[in-house]
Scaffold this motif. Structure first.
Motif, PDB file in Angstrom:
ATOM      1  N   ASP A 180       5.455  43.029  68.551  1.00 48.43           N
ATOM      2  CA  ASP A 180       6.627  43.291  69.420  1.00 48.43           C
ATOM      3  C   ASP A 180       6.177  43.748  70.713  1.00 48.43           C
ATOM      4  O   ASP A 180       6.038  45.028  70.636  1.00 48.43           O
ATOM      5  CB  ASP A 180       7.869  43.634  68.930  1.00 48.43           C
ATOM      6  CG  ASP A 180       9.198  43.758  69.972  1.00 48.43           C
ATOM      7  OD1 ASP A 180       9.174  43.255  71.131  1.00 48.43           O
ATOM      8  OD2 ASP A 180      10.139  44.501  69.459  1.00 48.43           O
ATOM      9  N   PHE A 181       6.022  43.101  71.997  1.00 43.12           N
ATOM     10  CA  PHE A 181       5.389  43.634  73.243  1.00 43.12           C
ATOM     11  C   PHE A 181       6.441  43.753  74.364  1.00 43.12           C
ATOM     12  O   PHE A 181       6.007  43.996  75.448  1.00 43.12           O
ATOM     13  CB  PHE A 181       4.097  42.972  73.592  1.00 43.12           C
ATOM     14  CG  PHE A 181       3.151  42.835  72.414  1.00 43.12           C
ATOM     15  CD1 PHE A 181       2.306  43.963  72.389  1.00 43.12           C
ATOM     16  CD2 PHE A 181       2.510  41.428  71.810  1.00 43.12           C
ATOM     17  CE1 PHE A 181       1.221  44.008  71.161  1.00 43.12           C
ATOM     18  CE2 PHE A 181       1.767  41.512  70.980  1.00 43.12           C
ATOM     19  CZ  PHE A 181       0.922  42.768  70.682  1.00 43.12           C
ATOM     20  N   ASP A 182       7.501  43.542  73.946  1.00 45.29           N
ATOM     21  CA  ASP A 182       8.865  43.617  75.080  1.00 45.29           C
ATOM     22  C   ASP A 182       8.607  44.881  75.689  1.00 45.29           C
ATOM     23  O   ASP A 182       8.749  44.798  77.061  1.00 45.29           O
ATOM     24  CB  ASP A 182       9.963  43.295  74.249  1.00 45.29           C
ATOM     25  CG  ASP A 182      10.124  41.910  74.059  1.00 45.29           C
ATOM     26  OD1 ASP A 182       9.571  41.148  74.568  1.00 45.29           O
ATOM     27  OD2 ASP A 182      11.094  41.423  73.388  1.00 45.29           O
ATOM     28  N   ASP A 183       8.729  46.068  74.954  1.00 46.54           N
ATOM     29  CA  ASP A 183       8.693  47.361  75.780  1.00 46.54           C
ATOM     30  C   ASP A 183       7.549  47.540  76.649  1.00 46.54           C
ATOM     31  O   ASP A 183       7.485  48.002  77.809  1.00 46.54           O
ATOM     32  CB  ASP A 183       8.780  48.294  74.806  1.00 46.54           C
ATOM     33  CG  ASP A 183       9.799  49.427  75.076  1.00 46.54           C
ATOM     34  OD1 ASP A 183      11.009  49.128  75.464  1.00 46.54           O
ATOM     35  OD2 ASP A 183       9.261  50.730  75.064  1.00 46.54           O
ATOM     36  N   GLN A 184       6.348  47.262  75.839  1.00 43.65           N
ATOM     37  CA  GLN A 184       5.045  47.420  76.680  1.00 43.65           C
ATOM     38  C   GLN A 184       5.086  46.601  78.185  1.00 43.65           C
ATOM     39  O   GLN A 184       4.432  47.319  78.979  1.00 43.65           O
ATOM     40  CB  GLN A 184       3.878  46.788  75.827  1.00 43.65           C
ATOM     41  CG  GLN A 184       2.489  46.906  76.504  1.00 43.65           C
ATOM     42  CD  GLN A 184       1.579  46.374  75.622  1.00 43.65           C
ATOM     43  OE1 GLN A 184       1.131  46.635  74.584  1.00 43.65           O
ATOM     44  NE2 GLN A 184       1.057  45.100  75.950  1.00 43.65           N
ATOM     45  N   GLU A 185       5.490  45.457  77.804  1.00 43.78           N
ATOM     46  CA  GLU A 185       5.256  44.469  79.059  1.00 43.78           C
ATOM     47  C   GLU A 185       6.123  45.085  80.352  1.00 43.78           C
ATOM     48  O   GLU A 185       5.983  44.828  81.492  1.00 43.78           O
ATOM     49  CB  GLU A 185       5.659  43.086  78.668  1.00 43.78           C
ATOM     50  CG  GLU A 185       4.685  42.430  77.812  1.00 43.78           C
ATOM     51  CD  GLU A 185       3.110  42.589  78.482  1.00 43.78           C
ATOM     52  OE1 GLU A 185       2.869  42.424  79.772  1.00 43.78           O
ATOM     53  OE2 GLU A 185       2.182  42.776  77.776  1.00 43.78           O
ATOM     54  N   LYS A 186       7.415  45.694  79.778  1.00 41.16           N
ATOM     55  CA  LYS A 186       8.487  46.055  80.848  1.00 41.16           C
ATOM     56  C   LYS A 186       7.882  47.321  81.572  1.00 41.16           C
ATOM     57  O   LYS A 186       7.924  47.340  82.841  1.00 41.16           O
ATOM     58  CB  LYS A 186       9.715  46.342  80.221  1.00 41.16           C
ATOM     59  CG  LYS A 186      10.658  45.423  79.563  1.00 41.16           C
ATOM     60  CD  LYS A 186      11.989  45.540  78.814  1.00 41.16           C
ATOM     61  CE  LYS A 186      12.644  44.520  78.475  1.00 41.16           C
ATOM     62  NZ  LYS A 186      13.794  45.007  77.603  1.00 41.16           N
ATOM     63  N   GLU A 188       4.744  46.036  83.965  1.00 39.19           N
ATOM     64  CA  GLU A 188       5.573  45.168  84.975  1.00 39.19           C
ATOM     65  C   GLU A 188       6.054  46.463  86.020  1.00 39.19           C
ATOM     66  O   GLU A 188       5.755  46.375  87.223  1.00 39.19           O
ATOM     67  CB  GLU A 188       6.491  44.375  84.718  1.00 39.19           C
ATOM     68  CG  GLU A 188       7.176  43.783  85.983  1.00 39.19           C
ATOM     69  CD  GLU A 188       8.154  42.776  85.417  1.00 39.19           C
ATOM     70  OE1 GLU A 188       8.803  41.672  86.468  1.00 39.19           O
ATOM     71  OE2 GLU A 188       8.517  42.724  84.351  1.00 39.19           O
ATOM     72  N   THR A 244      12.137  52.051  79.250  1.00 37.18           N
ATOM     73  CA  THR A 244      11.598  51.896  77.694  1.00 37.18           C
ATOM     74  C   THR A 244      12.792  52.198  77.092  1.00 37.18           C
ATOM     75  O   THR A 244      13.264  53.426  77.486  1.00 37.18           O
ATOM     76  CB  THR A 244      10.242  52.797  77.720  1.00 37.18           C
ATOM     77  OG1 THR A 244      10.216  52.804  76.144  1.00 37.18           O
ATOM     78  CG2 THR A 244      10.449  54.128  78.168  1.00 37.18           C
ATOM     79  N   THR A 245      13.075  51.782  75.921  1.00 36.12           N
ATOM     80  CA  THR A 245      14.072  52.097  74.876  1.00 36.12           C
ATOM     81  C   THR A 245      13.584  53.122  74.085  1.00 36.12           C
ATOM     82  O   THR A 245      14.353  53.824  73.300  1.00 36.12           O
ATOM     83  CB  THR A 245      14.421  50.833  74.118  1.00 36.12           C
ATOM     84  OG1 THR A 245      12.954  50.414  73.312  1.00 36.12           O
ATOM     85  CG2 THR A 245      14.896  49.786  74.799  1.00 36.12           C
ATOM     86  N   ARG A 286       0.061  33.242  73.634  1.00 33.14           N
ATOM     87  CA  ARG A 286       1.216  32.816  73.028  1.00 33.14           C
ATOM     88  C   ARG A 286       1.014  32.741  71.448  1.00 33.14           C
ATOM     89  O   ARG A 286       0.374  31.936  70.918  1.00 33.14           O
ATOM     90  CB  ARG A 286       1.552  31.144  73.560  1.00 33.14           C
ATOM     91  CG  ARG A 286       1.915  31.190  74.838  1.00 33.14           C
ATOM     92  CD  ARG A 286       2.175  29.954  75.666  1.00 33.14           C
ATOM     93  NE  ARG A 286       0.697  29.084  75.718  1.00 33.14           N
ATOM     94  CZ  ARG A 286       0.790  27.797  76.231  1.00 33.14           C
ATOM     95  NH1 ARG A 286       1.688  26.863  75.960  1.00 33.14           N
ATOM     96  NH2 ARG A 286      -0.425  27.090  76.328  1.00 33.14           N
ATOM     97  N   ASN A 346      -1.671  42.391  73.429  1.00 40.08           N
ATOM     98  CA  ASN A 346      -1.042  41.352  73.934  1.00 40.08           C
ATOM     99  C   ASN A 346      -1.936  40.859  75.171  1.00 40.08           C
ATOM    100  O   ASN A 346      -1.296  40.384  76.091  1.00 40.08           O
ATOM    101  CB  ASN A 346       0.347  41.708  74.709  1.00 40.08           C
ATOM    102  CG  ASN A 346       1.269  40.342  74.796  1.00 40.08           C
ATOM    103  OD1 ASN A 346       1.272  39.317  73.987  1.00 40.08           O
ATOM    104  ND2 ASN A 346       2.286  40.544  75.767  1.00 40.08           N
TER     105      ASN A 346
END
Length: 542
Positions: A91-97, A100, A214-215, A314, A375
């Motif tokens: 899960d890379f959502d936090d990293q990518e936010k 960015e 970040t969460t 992907r 990622n």
């Protein structure tokens, strides 16, 4: 004056961070300390922790030196583990936010890096000891220390009424100084880690003020408050380090030291602090990982900025095989890129030495690993399903234990055989399978192993000089090759991957252009023609 110095240092740090953005470090790397978090951390929840064999095969330590752009030693330790541990559900959502946001907001990024940089000394590498290693146990005579402490305090109070009993206090001081000195080693043991933990708390407080997207910030606050309650007790580990050459300061700390000895305050506070810290190991780990995650995100952003090109992979569950475009090796200067769609099949690579086979296999393994850990892939496009990674590329004799090259190879490949049947998809990478034994048995054993491990959705990439394997494996493996061209007595490599079986043979020609005796070359050609003719005859008979 101090204000001017502060702003000058701040400006210098900003210039340093700005000029180093996108570039590898020139620091020294103490991998004995950097690896500590990776080696000691509970990895039971991971899909895979990369083996020492694969770390060696990928030349990972040099790869890490290239990829590491962290601002702190804690971040460096955390990134090392991150790059070698594959999560079951990445899960890379936090990293990518984070990446960015910090890429678009340079001033905020600088402020975050400035905070992270406060823990960039080697002592900060010891913070992980506080939640990964056992704490020193309190001595059995600690109750006696407490009794002596209370007795010393009582005598000191009684002196207000009966000054003559100061002799007793002097006698107690002689006993207490021995116990006080015995405890010094416990302070020294934690003199690097605990003061840095206090600093870590202050840095995280400042990071939370930057309002990073970040969460993790919400989950770290309770742990931060829990550790901050121990600040007064933890200060005992930093008190002595604040001394300097100033006479008044020296006098002050000498007085403090006398009080600590007389009333045995130090061992009592030390073991009380260690007891509390032992109970809060999970909180310490949360702080460490929050700090490390932010630093690693900035490091990954810097890495990407310095690459000629990269892609976000992907990762699709159920994707057949591996698909990539313009794949390259990040450590090879001007590396020629290659593309492929395996379409679910394994790959057999042939070609002469130095033609690019091993570099290609390493390139694939690096991007397959980094796709699932940070990622980031060294390609223009990369698609895969989650998979573990096993390799047998660089194997050597174990002289100390008396194991031959072939025996080491057998052990390594046997691990692959076992892992191929676990039901969890894997990528197997092999360079010249069973090259430590004779030709007939090498081909026979190689064919059997390669047929066995490419089942259950596994993907195998194997390089070989044994052309016979191409005929034995062409139903389960697609054939690709690298080749060279001899022009005017010079060998030229284009390092481009080509589909199909290798048709050319240039080994003897290369000997010839490098000045081998003519009669030797003629004999080699004659024997080669005889072997080829014999093989063709056998194929017709079959």
């Amino acid at each position: 004056m101090r204000g001017q110095m502060f702003w000058n240092n701040r400006r210098k740090l900003f210039e340093k961070l700005k000029s180093s953005w996108g570039k590898p470090k020139s620091d020294e790397f103490d991998f004995n300390l950097i690896e500590h978090y990776y080696r000691k951390k509970d990895q039971s929840a991971a899909l895979q922790v990369i083996s020492n064999q694969t770390i060696n095969d990928l030349d990972f330590y040099n790869l890490f030196k290239f990829a590491d752009r962290t601002s702190s030693k804690i971040g460096q330790q955390y990134l090392f583990n991150k790059m070698l541990s594959i999560d079951k559900v990445p899960d890379f959502d936090d990293q990518e936010k984070l990446i960015e946001f910090l890429t678009e907001n340079e001033q905020t990024r600088f402020e975050v890096q400035r905070i992270l940089y406060k823990l960039n000394d080697s002592k900060s590498l010891h913070v992980s000891w506080l939640f990964l290693e056992d704490f020193v146990e309190a001595p059995k005579y600690l109750p006696l220390i407490k009794v002596l402490s209370i007795f010393s305090l009582s005598i000191a109070i009684a002196m207000l009424l009966t000054p003559k009993i100061w002799v007793i206090l002097i006698g107690l001081f002689a006993i207490n100084i021995f116990l006080h000195s015995s405890n010094k080693k416990n302070i020294e043991m934690y003199s690097d880690s605990i003061p840095r933990l206090s600093l870590l708390c202050r840095c995280i407080r400042n990071l939370l003020k930057t309002n990073l997207p970040t969460t993790l910030g919400n989950t770290v606050v309770p742990s931060l408050e829990s550790i901050e309650k121990l600040n007064s007790r933890m200060s005992i580990f930093t008190l002595e380090s604040r001394q300097n050459a100033d006479p008044l300061t020296t006098l002050f700390y000498t007085l403090i030291e006398y009080i600590k000895i007389q009333f045995l305050l130090e061992p009592i506070i030390v073991f009380s602090a260690l007891k509390n810290l032992r109970e809060k190991r999970k909180d310490i780990q949360k702080l460490y990982e929050f700090f490390g995650e932010i630093d690693s995100a900035i490091s990954i952003a810097s890495l990407r900025h310095g690459l000629k090109f990269y892609c976000i992979p992907r990762i699709k569950k159920g994707h057949e095989g591996i698909t990539f475009s313009d794949l390259y090796h990040p450590l090879v200067q001007d590396c020629v890129s290659n593309s492929m769609d395996t379409k679910g099949k394994s790959i057999l690579l042939t070609g002469s030495n130095m033609s690019g086979k091993t570099t290609f296999i390493r390139s694939l393994s690096i991007s397959t690993l980094f796709a699932q850990t940070i990622n980031t892939c060294f390609a223009s496009d990369f698609q895969l399903s989650p998979m573990r990674i096993y390799s047998a590329i660089r194997i050597s004799d174990d002289v100390l234990s008396g194991k031959s090259y072939y025996f080491e190879e057998v052990l390594t490949i046997n691990e692959m055989v076992k892992e191929s049947q676990t039901g969890s998809r894997a990528l197997f990478l092999l360079d010249e399978i069973f090259k430590g034994t004779n030709t007939i048995e090498r081909i026979a054993a190689g064919k059997a192993v390669l047929s066995y491990i490419c089942t259950n959705g596994n993907i195998v990439f194997v390089s070989t000089h044994d052309i016979e394997l191409t005929g034995l494996l062409n139903s389960a493996y697609d054939l690709y090759h690298f080749t060279e061209v001899v022009v005017d007595g010079t060998v030229h490599f284009d390092y481009k991957l080509k589909s199909g079986e290798l048709k050319t043979r240039n080994a003897i020609k290369i000997l010839e252009i490098n000045g081998y005796p003519k009669e030797l070359i003629e004999e080699a050609k004659e024997i080669s023609n005889q072997i080829v003719g014999y093989d063709m005859k056998k194929q017709k008979q079959a």
